[in-house]
Design a protein around this motif. Structure first.
Motif, PDB file in Angstrom:
ATOM      1  N   ASN A 292      -8.355   1.447  11.775  1.00  0.00           N
ATOM      2  CA  ASN A 292      -8.317   1.391  13.247  1.00  0.00           C
ATOM      3  C   ASN A 292      -8.345  -0.016  13.818  1.00  0.00           C
ATOM      4  OD1 ASN A 292      -8.083   4.062  13.625  1.00  0.00           O
ATOM      5  ND2 ASN A 292     -10.273   4.434  13.786  1.00  0.00           N
ATOM      6  N   ILE A 293      -7.859  -0.963  13.061  1.00  0.00           N
ATOM      7  CA  ILE A 293      -7.695  -2.312  13.623  1.00  0.00           C
ATOM      8  C   ILE A 293      -6.217  -2.430  14.011  1.00  0.00           C
ATOM      9  CG2 ILE A 293      -7.735  -4.800  13.095  1.00  0.00           C
ATOM     10  CD1 ILE A 293     -10.186  -4.270  11.359  1.00  0.00           C
ATOM     11  N   PRO A 294      -5.926  -2.646  15.300  1.00  0.00           N
ATOM     12  CA  PRO A 294      -4.529  -2.589  15.747  1.00  0.00           C
ATOM     13  C   PRO A 294      -3.640  -3.641  15.077  1.00  0.00           C
ATOM     14  CG  PRO A 294      -6.048  -2.746  17.605  1.00  0.00           C
ATOM     15  CD  PRO A 294      -6.856  -2.967  16.379  1.00  0.00           C
ATOM     16  N   THR A 295      -2.502  -3.175  14.576  1.00  0.00           N
ATOM     17  CA  THR A 295      -1.515  -4.089  13.979  1.00  0.00           C
ATOM     18  C   THR A 295      -0.175  -3.851  14.684  1.00  0.00           C
ATOM     19  OG1 THR A 295      -0.964  -2.426  12.333  1.00  0.00           O
ATOM     20  CG2 THR A 295      -2.588  -4.054  11.681  1.00  0.00           C
ATOM     21  N   PRO A 296       0.633  -4.882  14.897  1.00  0.00           N
ATOM     22  CA  PRO A 296       1.931  -4.650  15.534  1.00  0.00           C
ATOM     23  C   PRO A 296       2.853  -3.907  14.564  1.00  0.00           C
ATOM     24  CG  PRO A 296       1.570  -6.995  15.094  1.00  0.00           C
ATOM     25  CD  PRO A 296       0.367  -6.291  14.601  1.00  0.00           C
ATOM     26  N   PRO A 297       3.790  -3.113  15.081  1.00  0.00           N
ATOM     27  CA  PRO A 297       4.704  -2.372  14.199  1.00  0.00           C
ATOM     28  C   PRO A 297       5.423  -3.331  13.256  1.00  0.00           C
ATOM     29  CG  PRO A 297       5.011  -1.725  16.485  1.00  0.00           C
ATOM     30  CD  PRO A 297       4.059  -2.861  16.492  1.00  0.00           C
ATOM     31  N   THR A 298       5.547  -2.911  12.023  1.00  0.00           N
ATOM     32  CA  THR A 298       6.202  -3.751  11.013  1.00  0.00           C
ATOM     33  C   THR A 298       6.755  -2.871   9.905  1.00  0.00           C
ATOM     34  OG1 THR A 298       5.915  -5.671   9.599  1.00  0.00           O
ATOM     35  CG2 THR A 298       4.081  -4.154   9.656  1.00  0.00           C
ATOM     36  N   CYS A 299       7.728  -3.368   9.158  1.00  0.00           N
ATOM     37  CA  CYS A 299       8.204  -2.661   7.962  1.00  0.00           C
ATOM     38  C   CYS A 299       9.029  -3.611   7.088  1.00  0.00           C
ATOM     39  CB  CYS A 299       8.976  -1.402   8.330  1.00  0.00           C
ATOM     40  SG  CYS A 299      10.557  -1.722   9.037  1.00  0.00           S
ATOM     41  N   PRO A 300       9.230  -3.252   5.820  1.00  0.00           N
ATOM     42  CA  PRO A 300      10.098  -4.072   4.973  1.00  0.00           C
ATOM     43  C   PRO A 300      11.561  -3.776   5.323  1.00  0.00           C
ATOM     44  CG  PRO A 300       9.177  -2.245   3.718  1.00  0.00           C
ATOM     45  CD  PRO A 300       8.632  -2.117   5.094  1.00  0.00           C
ATOM     46  N   VAL A 301      12.415  -4.779   5.271  1.00  0.00           N
ATOM     47  CA  VAL A 301      13.847  -4.544   5.529  1.00  0.00           C
ATOM     48  C   VAL A 301      14.664  -5.174   4.406  1.00  0.00           C
ATOM     49  CG1 VAL A 301      13.859  -4.178   8.042  1.00  0.00           C
ATOM     50  CG2 VAL A 301      13.747  -6.508   7.169  1.00  0.00           C
ATOM     51  N   PHE A 302      15.646  -4.402   3.919  1.00  0.00           N
ATOM     52  CA  PHE A 302      16.394  -4.887   2.758  1.00  0.00           C
ATOM     53  C   PHE A 302      17.783  -5.404   3.119  1.00  0.00           C
ATOM     54  CE2 PHE A 302      13.010  -2.233   1.297  1.00  0.00           C
ATOM     55  CZ  PHE A 302      12.452  -3.025   0.308  1.00  0.00           C
TER      56      PHE A 302
END
Ligand code: ACO
Length: 748
Positions: free
Chosen positions: A542-552
């Motif tokens: 529950n510690i807010p993180t900005p949206p992120t993801c790996p991109v290939f």
């Protein structure tokens, strides 16, 4: 599990004592020990043990431990190290459970000595023996008239207790205490503290229900001494810091504890794996731990002596306002500077006080604080001024400065001060400045237990420490009440602990470990999480993180922007890279399609330039960019002695320059977090600097508390750092993180 509390009552208040190695030679330690026990007025039975002597100091001597007519409560060993282990075995076999080993030549000497010490520990554990030492001076218990040391001790009982790792510090304090008439109840030297350490003794004192012999009651209830029970500690090593802090925090709620802890340990010279790792130097951690536990850290031996005196004799001031009455303008003015430095305030005299002073002092006299009674002041003038100033309610303490003029009534002035101090029931501290002339005044002050110092700065420094402790203890008591009511509201249920545990499991199974782990010693068993794992841990907690993801590829990157919009950040994600910005692994402010395409190609190019070992662990990460916020840094690191230490401060590019490193021991409550933020340099900016809006400080305190809870729950976390932790007007975002865990030997 924590071992059961040790019962040290028979160690320090035995009914019978055997001295093994009691010597016939008056100059030997074994002889002096027996003599000191007798001379201290000990009422129990004493058994000298010596292979050849029939009698020592008129006491029947015994050839060996086995031949003693009873099982003594306490055995004192004073035979050479090579024989000490055998002697301890004999003592253990007989059944004695408390042993003081005076002998030196153990761990402190060489490897052979360390082996002998290990044997002492083994036997003590096997037979459940409370062993004090080895390599110690022994102890003094002035309540029960007992000096089991080879030092010349002061027999006067008092409210002060001491623990010292050094015997030399002990003997110096004995001598000094004698010279000023300062009494103490216990002085315990712990030497190599192989079995019994400072924590055992402090815990024992905390719970001890001590019977005070009627003959001693009036001394301990002497109205001239303070009602406090101060504890002074001299330690060279502090190995079980967490336990120490837990115990002392309970003591400092009611009584002051001051410690002299020199030296820096090598424990913190471990490899630096993150910013947090580099920050928590041993000294800063010690300072934090001591401050949080309400412990006063002495700056030197003199400081320790000063605090012993003020806390034994004076009550602590109930507020910061100090008035000064002086017959010398210069020292009084100098003292006002020191008052501020010591965290005190120069008391403002009310118009009532000033007008009263004006009536009884010569017209030329300064009736503001510092009150200058002038060089020709006789005792009566001093007395009138002191009486009036102490009568003002918000004057919390008084410093009386005296310089010796021909007409100065040193002796009488000291008597006036003593009488008025007892009438007003406020702390009065003196600085009679000089040498020969003022010493008669000091003698009087010592007799009345009014602390006096040759230099006013020392008096003020000591007073400042007293106020710091008083303030700490009263605040802490109030905070504990709030904490007790808050605890019920803690929310863990929304956190996904299972997910975090799974991430830990996966990371532990990873065949390939991090650069940091590989580059350290072969027994370093730590694993560094990938940035995605860190992100998932934070999100799950529950510690807010900005949206992120790996991109290939670029299409995946573009798809991300369709969902989350612009601007975005591209980063190199790898657990083999600890400082990616320095390696050009972060591109920010990407706010359109063309920039994204170019940046994607650029970051790919940068990855290709890396060493192949690093390259194969790299993934490109896209992340929504948090704008309009203040960068902070939040981290935790496990200290070998004190457990997890949390650090918060200004982040970003100027962080190193600003050096805003604020430490706290875990656990950190919301209240602690708020204090940590308030004490930081970045607080000004967070609270709305130069007209800008106040940022989400309450949410920041929540995140700090959450990180503390994370390491409390998952204690294998060695380091965890959120950098940057961006605080905006509405929220707090953990933008990047690093996490390192320890693998226990079974898993490694
Ligand atoms: N059982 C009983 N008595 C024995 C035994 C035994 N098994 N073996 C020897 N003794 C007797 C000896 O006969 C001798 O008595 P005697 O003088 O009447 O003949 C007595 O014990 C002492 O033995 P010594 O061999 O003479 O030892 P000595 O007194 O020279 O040294 C000591 C022993 C004091 C323990 C020494 O080894 C030592 O460690 N000194 C340093 C202590 C120290 O500094 N501790 C730290 C203090 S903190 C600070 O720094 C101030």
């Amino acid at each position: 599990m924590k071992p059961a509390r040790k019962d040290l009552s028979r160690l320090f208040s035995p009914s019978s004592i055997a001295v093994v190695g009691a010597s016939r030679d008056r100059s030997k330690i074994g002889h002096i020990l027996v003599k000191n026990i007798i001379d201290s007025g000990y009422k129990g039975r004493i058994y000298p043990v010596n292979p050849v002597a029939k009698e020592i100091l008129r006491l029947k001597a015994f050839p060996d431990y086995a031949s003693l007519p009873e099982v003594p409560d306490l055995a004192v060993i004073s035979v050479p190290a090579a024989v000490a282990v055998q002697v301890l075995s004999e003592i253990a076999t007989k059944g004695t459970k408390n042993v003081v080993v005076i002998t030196a030549g153990f761990r402190e000497s060489n490897a052979e000595g360390a082996e002998l010490e290990a044997e002492l520990v083994r036997i003590s554990k096997e037979y459940n023996i409370n062993l004090l030492g080895p390599n110690c001076l022994g102890f003094v218990n002035n309540i029960d008239d007992l000096n089991v040391s080879f030092g010349k001790s002061n027999k006067t009982p008092g409210n002060l207790k001491f623990i010292s790792q050094s015997g030399a510090v002990a003997t110096s304090i004995f001598d000094w205490a004698e010279s000023i008439g300062l009494g103490f109840s216990d002085f315990i030297t712990i030497g190599n503290k192989a079995v019994t350490n400072e924590n055992d003794i402090l815990e024992f004192w905390l719970t001890q229900k001590r019977e005070i012999p009627p003959a001693k009651e009036h001394i301990l209830n002497d109205p001239r001494i303070s009602r406090l029970h101060p504890i002074g500690i001299y330690l060279e090593a502090l190995n079980e810091g967490e336990e120490f802090i837990n115990t002392v925090s309970q003591i400092t709620l009611n009584n002051p504890v001051f410690i002299l802890k020199p030296g820096k340990s090598s424990a913190t010279k471990k490899a630096i794996q993150s910013h947090t790792g580099s920050i928590a130097g041993e000294n800063a951690v010690l300072d934090t731990a001591f401050r949080e536990a309400g412990i006063i850290r002495c700056e030197g031996v003199e400081d320790m002596f000063d605090l012993a005196k003020v806390f034994s004799w004076e009550k602590a001031p109930k507020g910061p306002n100090v008035a000064i009455v002086s017959n010398a303008g210069g020292p009084a003015v100098i003292s006002t500077d020191f008052i501020q430095e010591a965290g005190l305030k120069l008391a403002e005299l009310s118009t009532h006080t000033s007008s009263q002073l004006a009536k009884c002092l010569p017209r030329s006299v300064n009736i503001h604080d510092p009150v200058d009674v002038q060089g020709d002041a006789l005792a009566a003038r001093y007395g009138s001024a002191i009486d009036i100033v102490l009568g003002q309610k918000d004057v919390h303490a008084l410093l009386v400065i005296l310089t010796p003029q021909i007409m100065t009534q040193i002796h009488r002035t000291a008597e006036f001060i003593a009488r008025l101090a007892s009438v007003h029931n406020k702390p009065v501290i003196c600085s009679f400045m000089g040498g020969t002339a003022i010493s008669e005044g000091e003698t009087v002050l010592n007799r009345f237990k009014i602390p006096s110092f040759r230099f006013p700065e020392r008096a003020i420094h000591a007073l400042g420490k007293m106020w710091w402790w008083y303030d700490y203890s009263s605040r802490r008591a109030a905070e504990l009440k709030v904490l007790a009511s808050n605890r019920k509201q803690e929310i863990f249920e929304t956190a996904d602990e299972n997910k975090i545990s799974k991430i830990f499991e996966i990371a532990k199974k990873r065949k390939f470990r991090s650069v940091a782990a590989v580059s350290q010693s072969p027994n370093d068993k730590s694993i560094i999480f990938t940035p995605f794992e860190t992100n998932e841990i934070l999100k799950s907690w529950n510690i807010p993180t900005p949206p992120t993801c790996p991109v290939f590829d670029i299409y995946e990157a573009l798809n991300f922007t369709k969902e989350y919009g612009w601007p975005v950040v591209l980063k190199v994600s790898s657990n083999k890279i600890m400082h990616k910005t320095e390696l050009g692994g972060v591109i920010i402010n990407i706010n359109n399609r063309a920039k994204l395409t170019a940046s994607f190609a650029e970051i790919q190019r940068r990855i290709n330039a890396f060493d192949p070992e690093i390259r194969k662990t790299c993934v490109i990460q896209i992340q929504e960019q948090v704008t309009h916020g203040v960068e902070t840094i939040l981290g935790v690191k496990k200290d070998p002695s004190f457990g997890h230490i949390l650090m918060f401060g200004a982040g970003g590019t100027l962080a190193e320059l600003i050096q805003d490193r604020n430490l706290a021991l875990v656990s950190v409550s919301r209240l602690d977090a708020e204090k940590l933020i308030a004490g930081s340099k970045v607080a000004k900016v967070l609270n709305g600097y130069r007209g800008s809006k106040r940022l989400a400080v309450a949410k920041l305190a929540f995140v700090i508390e959450r990180l503390s809870q994370l390491v409390e729950k998952f204690s294998e976390i060695e380091e965890f750092e959120i950098n940057p932790l961006i605080v905006t007007e509405e929220s707090v975002w953990a933008v990047d993180g690093k996490g390192i865990i320890q693998i226990n030997p079974a898993e490694a």
